[in-house]
Enzyme design. Structure first.
Site, short mmCIF file in Angstrom:
data_model
loop_
_atom_site.label_atom_id
_atom_site.label_comp_id
_atom_site.label_asym_id
_atom_site.label_seq_id
_atom_site.Cartn_x
_atom_site.Cartn_y
_atom_site.Cartn_z
N HIS A 1 0.83 -1.22 0.00
CA HIS A 1 0.00 0.00 0.00
C HIS A 1 0.86 1.26 0.00
O HIS A 1 0.33 2.37 -0.19
CB HIS A 1 -0.94 0.02 1.21
CG HIS A 1 -1.98 -1.04 1.16
ND1 HIS A 1 -2.90 -1.15 0.13
CD2 HIS A 1 -2.24 -2.07 1.99
CE1 HIS A 1 -3.68 -2.20 0.34
NE2 HIS A 1 -3.31 -2.79 1.44
N ASP B 1 -2.52 -10.45 -2.56
CA ASP B 1 -3.09 -9.99 -1.29
C ASP B 1 -4.58 -9.66 -1.50
O ASP B 1 -5.00 -9.29 -2.61
CB ASP B 1 -2.33 -8.72 -0.83
CG ASP B 1 -2.71 -8.28 0.57
OD1 ASP B 1 -1.96 -8.57 1.50
OD2 ASP B 1 -3.79 -7.65 0.71
N HIS C 1 -6.19 -7.14 -0.59
CA HIS C 1 -6.38 -5.71 -0.86
C HIS C 1 -5.56 -5.28 -2.08
O HIS C 1 -4.44 -5.75 -2.26
CB HIS C 1 -5.94 -4.88 0.36
CG HIS C 1 -6.64 -5.25 1.62
ND1 HIS C 1 -6.13 -6.18 2.52
CD2 HIS C 1 -7.83 -4.84 2.13
CE1 HIS C 1 -6.97 -6.30 3.54
NE2 HIS C 1 -8.00 -5.52 3.33
N1 LIG Z 1 -12.68 -2.29 7.22
C1 LIG Z 1 -11.37 -2.70 6.71
C2 LIG Z 1 -10.33 -1.63 6.97
C3 LIG Z 1 -8.97 -2.06 6.40
N2 LIG Z 1 -7.91 -1.22 6.86
C4 LIG Z 1 -6.58 -1.40 6.32
C5 LIG Z 1 -6.29 -2.75 5.75
C6 LIG Z 1 -4.83 -2.89 5.35
C7 LIG Z 1 -4.50 -4.24 4.76
C8 LIG Z 1 -3.08 -4.42 4.45
S1 LIG Z 1 -2.68 -5.87 3.55
ZN LIG Z 2 -4.23 -7.01 2.55
#
Ligand SMILES: NCCCNCCCCCS
Ligand SMILES: [Zn+2]
Length: 343
Positions: free
Chosen positions: A160, A196, A198
């Site tokens: 990220h 991943d 995300h």
């Molecule tokens: N409601 C979900 C909030 C997610 N907040 C950050 C997630 C970071 C993932 C890194 S792999």
């Molecule tokens: Zn993630």
């Protein structure tokens, strides 16, 4: 397969993150790396070695000098105000606000250099993130020297983090730093496959206008999932990079059949690109019991995932990203590596 690991990750342990409207204990915690390391040893994956020191130059091949300087000095500036708790941003430069000047005070800088409130900075964060990048660089070196694969057991994660901002538990983009280092060591083309849960918004943005890195990501649909503001299917790259960015957003509840279809298509695109090396952003928060994610992959699916990645038949560097079901993170991450090795 060689694993590179550093215990220095323990220096970074945020106390709380702003999640869903309240301050919650950080999901990104030291036990995640412990569980993966334990599993690496339990299955006898191979040698485990510490990182070499690569200094700041590899970081500056991907991140801005101002951002790296901020990361190095943030805790000093924060604690100089008498604050002993974790540093977190409180204001961000959204639409219409100015970013042509970097604020002079730490509260302004934290917002300027962050996309969310999931990136606590502690006294040990700088050392931990620097070593996490050294872990990725050391494993990269192994692949650059001819190894078929290597595993960078990085913590904190990195995908990220963009050229000049942190977010989503990520500070330095370990996978991007390693990909750029492979190019600097002679690779002409590198593919980054982000599995991943995300979207790897940071990695995508770093290479978006370049054709020497293809970015492929399968992830929760940003229409309904973090990071919300990047990762849509219509992001194909810009300028010379057009056609070298492929996003596969999937709906909440996606299980292996749907995931496999996207992964197979992404792998076909990488095979057609014929990279000199592949960097896998290995997050396993796609697991059915992940506390912050909404896919439904099972332990055994990660073996198949590894097997499919091996079919790209290119030297492959695995870089640890997310995965928050701590009980299963070791099995799931190492299953990808075992599947890759045909075990
Ligand atoms: N409601 C979900 C909030 C997610 N907040 C950050 C997630 C970071 C993932 C890194 S792999
Ligand atoms: Zn993630």
């Amino acid at each position: 397969m060689l694993t590179i690991y550093s215990d220095t990750h323990r220096l970074h342990y945020g106390q709380a993150e702003l999640m869903d409207g309240k301050m919650q204990p950080c999901f990104e915690k030291p036990s995640r790396a412990d569980m993966v390391l334990d599993r690496v040893k339990a299955v006898g994956l191979g040698e485990v070695r510490g990182p070499d020191e690569f200094g700041q130059s590899p970081l500056l091949r991907v991140h801005s000098a101002a951002y790296v300087e901020f990361l190095e000095n943030a805790w000093k500036e924060w604690s100089a105000l008498g604050r002993s708790h974790d540093a977190l941003p409180l204001v961000w430069p959204v639409r219409g606000l100015r970013t042509d000047r970097i604020p002079a005070d730490i509260d302004g800088k934290l917002g300027y250099f962050a996309m969310d409130a999931g990136v606590p900075i502690t006294a040990g964060t700088w050392e931990a993130i620097r070593q996490s990048a050294n872990v990725a660089m050391t494993a990269m070196q192994e692949v650059a020297n001819g190894a078929k694969s290597a595993f960078a057991l990085c913590r904190p994660p990195g995908h990220h983090a963009a050229a000049d901002y942190m977010g989503g538990y990520c500070y330095l983009n370990n996978a991007a730093i390693a990909a750029q280092a492979l190019l600097d060591r002679g690779a002409k083309k590198v593919a980054i496959l982000d599995v991943d849960y995300h979207h790897g918004n940071g990695t995508q943005s770093i290479f978006y206008d370049r054709a020497d890195v293809m970015f492929v990501s399968i992830h929760g649909d940003p229409m309904v999932e973090y990071p919300h503001f990047l990762g849509f299917a219509d992001e194909y790259g810009a300028g010379p990079g057009f056609g070298f960015n492929h996003n596969y957003p999937l709906p909440h509840g996606a299980a292996w059949p749907m995931y496999e279809q996207a992964l197979a298509d992404g792998i076909r695109k990488i095979q057609a690109y014929a990279p000199d090396a592949v960097v896998v952003s290995l997050g396993v928060d796609t697991f059915k019991d992940d506390p912050i994610s909404q896919f439904k992959l099972e332990n055994s699916d990660y073996l198949t995932m590894g097997k499919m990645i091996a079919e790209i038949a290119s030297p492959t560097l695995f870089v640890m990203e997310g995965g928050y079901a701590v009980e299963d993170i070791g099995v799931n991450a190492v299953n990808v590596l075992l599947g890759f090795e045909g075990k």
